[in-house]
Design a protein around this motif. Structure first.
Motif, PDB file in Angstrom:
ATOM      1  N   LYS A 139      65.820  -9.213 136.509  1.00  0.00           N
ATOM      2  CA  LYS A 139      66.114  -9.926 135.253  1.00  0.00           C
ATOM      3  C   LYS A 139      65.680 -11.390 135.354  1.00  0.00           C
ATOM      4  CE  LYS A 139      68.286  -6.676 132.907  1.00  0.00           C
ATOM      5  NZ  LYS A 139      67.788  -6.126 131.652  1.00  0.00           N
ATOM      6  N   ARG A 140      65.877 -11.971 136.517  1.00  0.00           N
ATOM      7  CA  ARG A 140      65.483 -13.361 136.723  1.00  0.00           C
ATOM      8  C   ARG A 140      63.967 -13.515 136.540  1.00  0.00           C
ATOM      9  NH1 ARG A 140      67.843 -17.711 138.372  1.00  0.00           N
ATOM     10  NH2 ARG A 140      66.603 -19.353 139.299  1.00  0.00           N
ATOM     11  N   HIS A 141      63.212 -12.593 137.096  1.00  0.00           N
ATOM     12  CA  HIS A 141      61.751 -12.637 136.974  1.00  0.00           C
ATOM     13  C   HIS A 141      61.319 -12.512 135.506  1.00  0.00           C
ATOM     14  CE1 HIS A 141      57.551 -12.113 137.939  1.00  0.00           C
ATOM     15  NE2 HIS A 141      57.539 -11.026 137.205  1.00  0.00           N
ATOM     16  N   ILE A 142      61.921 -11.578 134.790  1.00  0.00           N
ATOM     17  CA  ILE A 142      61.602 -11.392 133.371  1.00  0.00           C
ATOM     18  C   ILE A 142      61.895 -12.671 132.587  1.00  0.00           C
ATOM     19  CG2 ILE A 142      62.323 -10.184 131.263  1.00  0.00           C
ATOM     20  CD1 ILE A 142      62.799  -7.708 133.143  1.00  0.00           C
ATOM     21  N   LEU A 143      63.065 -13.263 132.829  1.00  0.00           N
ATOM     22  CA  LEU A 143      63.442 -14.471 132.091  1.00  0.00           C
ATOM     23  C   LEU A 143      62.546 -15.662 132.445  1.00  0.00           C
ATOM     24  CD1 LEU A 143      67.319 -14.145 132.181  1.00  0.00           C
ATOM     25  CD2 LEU A 143      65.836 -13.959 130.168  1.00  0.00           C
ATOM     26  N   GLU A 144      62.172 -15.786 133.701  1.00  0.00           N
ATOM     27  CA  GLU A 144      61.264 -16.874 134.088  1.00  0.00           C
ATOM     28  C   GLU A 144      59.943 -16.747 133.336  1.00  0.00           C
ATOM     29  OE1 GLU A 144      61.017 -16.671 138.345  1.00  0.00           O
ATOM     30  OE2 GLU A 144      62.878 -17.807 138.619  1.00  0.00           O
ATOM     31  N   GLN A 145      59.436 -15.515 133.257  1.00  0.00           N
ATOM     32  CA  GLN A 145      58.187 -15.292 132.519  1.00  0.00           C
ATOM     33  C   GLN A 145      58.375 -15.601 131.032  1.00  0.00           C
ATOM     34  OE1 GLN A 145      55.255 -14.653 134.067  1.00  0.00           O
ATOM     35  NE2 GLN A 145      56.558 -14.934 135.876  1.00  0.00           N
ATOM     36  N   TRP A 146      59.514 -15.225 130.493  1.00  0.00           N
ATOM     37  CA  TRP A 146      59.798 -15.441 129.085  1.00  0.00           C
ATOM     38  C   TRP A 146      59.893 -16.933 128.768  1.00  0.00           C
ATOM     39  CZ3 TRP A 146      64.594 -16.589 126.318  1.00  0.00           C
ATOM     40  CH2 TRP A 146      64.523 -16.316 124.947  1.00  0.00           C
ATOM     41  N   TYR A 147      60.630 -17.687 129.599  1.00  0.00           N
ATOM     42  CA  TYR A 147      60.769 -19.126 129.361  1.00  0.00           C
ATOM     43  C   TYR A 147      59.451 -19.880 129.564  1.00  0.00           C
ATOM     44  CZ  TYR A 147      65.824 -18.959 128.775  1.00  0.00           C
ATOM     45  OH  TYR A 147      67.097 -18.712 128.294  1.00  0.00           O
ATOM     46  N   ARG A 148      58.566 -19.356 130.388  1.00  0.00           N
ATOM     47  CA  ARG A 148      57.246 -19.985 130.577  1.00  0.00           C
ATOM     48  C   ARG A 148      56.296 -19.663 129.418  1.00  0.00           C
ATOM     49  NH1 ARG A 148      58.028 -18.629 136.226  1.00  0.00           N
ATOM     50  NH2 ARG A 148      58.099 -20.587 137.367  1.00  0.00           N
ATOM     51  N   GLY A 149      56.667 -18.649 128.635  1.00  0.00           N
ATOM     52  CA  GLY A 149      55.807 -18.244 127.530  1.00  0.00           C
ATOM     53  C   GLY A 149      54.798 -17.190 127.935  1.00  0.00           C
ATOM     54  N   ASN A 150      54.950 -16.624 129.123  1.00  0.00           N
ATOM     55  CA  ASN A 150      54.020 -15.605 129.617  1.00  0.00           C
ATOM     56  C   ASN A 150      54.410 -14.192 129.212  1.00  0.00           C
ATOM     57  OD1 ASN A 150      52.675 -17.676 130.895  1.00  0.00           O
ATOM     58  ND2 ASN A 150      53.683 -17.335 132.857  1.00  0.00           N
ATOM     59  N   LEU A 151      55.579 -14.041 128.618  1.00  0.00           N
ATOM     60  CA  LEU A 151      56.039 -12.723 128.177  1.00  0.00           C
ATOM     61  C   LEU A 151      56.058 -12.751 126.660  1.00  0.00           C
ATOM     62  CD1 LEU A 151      57.196  -9.973 129.208  1.00  0.00           C
ATOM     63  CD2 LEU A 151      59.452 -10.980 128.917  1.00  0.00           C
ATOM     64  N   ASN A 152      54.936 -12.380 126.068  1.00  0.00           N
ATOM     65  CA  ASN A 152      54.851 -12.462 124.616  1.00  0.00           C
ATOM     66  C   ASN A 152      54.253 -11.216 123.972  1.00  0.00           C
ATOM     67  OD1 ASN A 152      52.217 -12.851 125.409  1.00  0.00           O
ATOM     68  ND2 ASN A 152      52.251 -15.053 125.053  1.00  0.00           N
ATOM     69  N   ASN A 153      53.985 -10.213 124.764  1.00  0.00           N
ATOM     70  CA  ASN A 153      53.506  -8.947 124.222  1.00  0.00           C
ATOM     71  C   ASN A 153      54.667  -8.288 123.472  1.00  0.00           C
ATOM     72  OD1 ASN A 153      53.021  -6.146 123.943  1.00  0.00           O
ATOM     73  ND2 ASN A 153      51.611  -6.150 125.670  1.00  0.00           N
TER      74      ASN A 153
END
Length: 150
Positions: free
Chosen positions: A60-74
């Motif tokens: 979950k931490r990895h997913i959230l880090e990607q999300w807050y960086r803007g790298n999780l946008n698909n």
């Protein structure tokens, strides 16, 4: 502060199991291996739960880090993880770490993990006491023999 239900149940169970009837000391000594098995099973279960929560936490931490960086946008990935598009991209590891640590996913995981860690610690203490139990009972029996011989 109120104890979590599971921890309260464990401590109540140990309160009952810890009692030794002085008139049945031999029987209590023979019951020790069964008690050890019981609490070892509890310890093993909660140790595995702590490890499970560590794994979930890291994922979950990895997913959230990607999300807050803007790298999780698909859109499919966002839907899979139950996230909305992130409109605020954070920069800097400390800002991202702070946002991740305060996210409800993470706090919920940590709170659940803490309960299991306490169960592990309490069960370890119980097992340690059970390790001493045979010696304590034996000393009591020896004392009773000495007392009755006098």
């Amino acid at each position: 502060m109120e104890l979590p239900n599971e921890l309260e149940k464990l401590l109540n169970e140990w309160t009952k199991d810890a009692f030794i009837d002085e008139t049945e000391a031999g029987r209590a000594m023979l019951a020790t291996p069964n008690l050890h098995a019981k609490y070892l099973r509890i310890l093993t279960f909660h140790t595995l739960k702590v490890k499970e929560f560590d794994t979930v936490y890291n994922a979950k931490r990895h997913i959230l880090e990607q999300w807050y960086r803007g790298n999780l946008n698909n859109p499919d990935d966002l839907k899979e993880h139950g996230l909305e598009p992130n409109r605020i991209m954070l920069e800097g590891q400390s800002k991202i770490a702070q946002a991740v640590d305060s996210h409800p996913w993470i706090t919920k995981i940590i709170l659940k993990k803490v309960v299991h860690e306490e169960m592990v610690e309490a069960t370890k203490a119980i097992l340690k006491e059970l390790g001493n139990r045979v010696w304590e009972i034996r000393a009591f029996i020896d004392y009773e023999k000495f007392r009755s011989a006098a």
